[in-house]
Write a protein that holds these residues in place. Structure first.
Motif, mmCIF file in Angstrom:
data_model
loop_
_atom_site.group_PDB
_atom_site.id
_atom_site.type_symbol
_atom_site.label_atom_id
_atom_site.label_comp_id
_atom_site.label_asym_id
_atom_site.label_seq_id
_atom_site.Cartn_x
_atom_site.Cartn_y
_atom_site.Cartn_z
ATOM 1 N N GLN A 15 0.781 -1.231 0.000
ATOM 2 C CA GLN A 15 0.000 0.000 0.000
ATOM 3 C C GLN A 15 0.817 1.287 0.000
ATOM 4 O OE1 GLN A 15 -2.817 -1.095 3.091
ATOM 5 N NE2 GLN A 15 -4.420 -1.070 1.546
ATOM 6 N N GLY B 188 2.358 4.174 -1.469
ATOM 7 C CA GLY B 188 2.324 4.806 -2.793
ATOM 8 C C GLY B 188 1.400 4.133 -3.789
ATOM 9 N N ALA B 189 0.584 3.222 -3.319
ATOM 10 C CA ALA B 189 -0.277 2.486 -4.250
ATOM 11 C C ALA B 189 -1.476 3.334 -4.681
ATOM 12 C CB ALA B 189 -0.771 1.201 -3.584
ATOM 13 N N TYR B 190 -1.963 3.050 -5.872
ATOM 14 C CA TYR B 190 -3.129 3.762 -6.406
ATOM 15 C C TYR B 190 -4.364 3.435 -5.568
ATOM 16 C CZ TYR B 190 -6.741 5.337 -9.580
ATOM 17 O OH TYR B 190 -7.814 5.976 -10.115
ATOM 18 N N MET B 191 -5.223 4.460 -5.352
ATOM 19 C CA MET B 191 -6.419 4.259 -4.533
ATOM 20 C C MET B 191 -7.576 5.040 -5.135
ATOM 21 S SD MET B 191 -6.765 5.105 -0.470
ATOM 22 C CE MET B 191 -6.515 6.847 -0.595
ATOM 23 N N ASP B 192 -8.673 4.390 -5.356
ATOM 24 C CA ASP B 192 -9.907 5.083 -5.731
ATOM 25 C C ASP B 192 -11.082 4.265 -5.210
ATOM 26 O OD1 ASP B 192 -10.294 2.953 -7.453
ATOM 27 O OD2 ASP B 192 -9.917 4.097 -9.293
ATOM 28 N N ASN C 99 -11.018 0.340 -5.695
ATOM 29 C CA ASN C 99 -10.320 -0.619 -4.836
ATOM 30 C C ASN C 99 -10.425 -0.217 -3.356
ATOM 31 O OD1 ASN C 99 -8.409 1.372 -4.495
ATOM 32 N ND2 ASN C 99 -6.758 0.306 -5.584
ATOM 33 N N GLN D 298 -8.607 -0.973 1.414
ATOM 34 C CA GLN D 298 -8.156 -0.029 2.444
ATOM 35 C C GLN D 298 -8.384 -0.525 3.871
ATOM 36 O OE1 GLN D 298 -6.254 2.348 1.371
ATOM 37 N NE2 GLN D 298 -6.727 1.530 -0.655
#
Ligand SMILES: [Fe+2]
Length: 222
Positions: free
Chosen positions: A153, A155-159, A162, A166
């Motif tokens: 997690q 720097g991982a992409y989050m929207d 997904n 979290q």
């Protein structure tokens, strides 16, 4: 849709806790007094409690742990173990007790050389008392488990797509007599604790071997 690669965690309660726990707390205190030169806020015993403690109350707890772990391992491996009768040998790869107070904690770690691990709460303040701590609040004395996505997690992409990723940790609230079993690879942490009573736990690591040999690759995925 299939939900693959689950993380099995099991919570059980020991029926004989009210009778057994005070006896164990006294026995552990005696061991601690023999081994500790100076009182500190954290103490961990050697991991040889099975040889060190001969009390019938401790045997009762060990039996409860073994029965619970066998049941969980059977459930978790329902698809992975071969059909038919298996002769399984459950071995402790270590069993010890830990005592915390004065906001001591045990940082994130995993357990090696074993398949299942667990924690049994021998003594801890009641939930209301514990969670009313002015600084530690509801995390006072909790056990935190970090899900398998955690290392991915940074720097991982989050929207919203997904968002389910979290929820990467869970805080289990300790209660006297509660047993938590988890896979040994699962990172966990004993959060800081401060209370009237010391927080006393029994921790252990387990291996489960087949007496006919662990021919895992012979039936994995069968
Ligand atoms: Fe641990």
């Amino acid at each position: 849709m299939q939900l693959l690669w689950p993380t099995p965690i099991d919570v059980q309660r020991f029926d004989d806790a009210a009778a057994v726990n005070p006896v164990l707390a006294r026995a552990f205190e005696a061991i601690r007094l023999m081994m500790e030169d100076e009182r500190r806020s954290f103490f961990a015993s050697p991991d040889d409690l099975l040889e060190r403690v001969e009390l019938p109350e401790f045997r009762q707890l060990v039996q409860f742990i073994v029965g619970s772990a066998q049941q969980l391992a059977r459930q978790a491996n329902a698809q992975a173990w071969p059909a038919g009768r298996l002769s399984l040998d459950l071995r402790f790869a270590g069993c010890w007790f830990q005592v915390q107070n004065g906001q001591a904690f045990h940082d994130v770690h995993t357990h090696g050389n074993c398949s299942w691990s667990g924690v049994y709460y021998v003594q801890v303040d009641d939930t209301d008392k514990r969670q009313s701590h002015p600084a530690l609040g509801r995390l006072n004395g909790a056990t935190r488990f970090y899900g398998p996505y955690s290392p991915l997690q940074g720097g991982a992409y989050m929207d919203m797509g997904n968002a389910y990723l979290q929820t990467n940790s869970i805080d289990i609230q300790p209660e006297e007599g509660m047993l938590v079993l988890f896979p040994s690879w699962l990172p966990h942490k004993a959060m800081a604790y401060e209370g009237d009573k010391d927080r006393i736990i029994v921790s252990f690591n387990l291996q489960i071997h087949s007496r006919e040999g662990n021919q895992i690759h012979a039936f994995a995925g069968a």
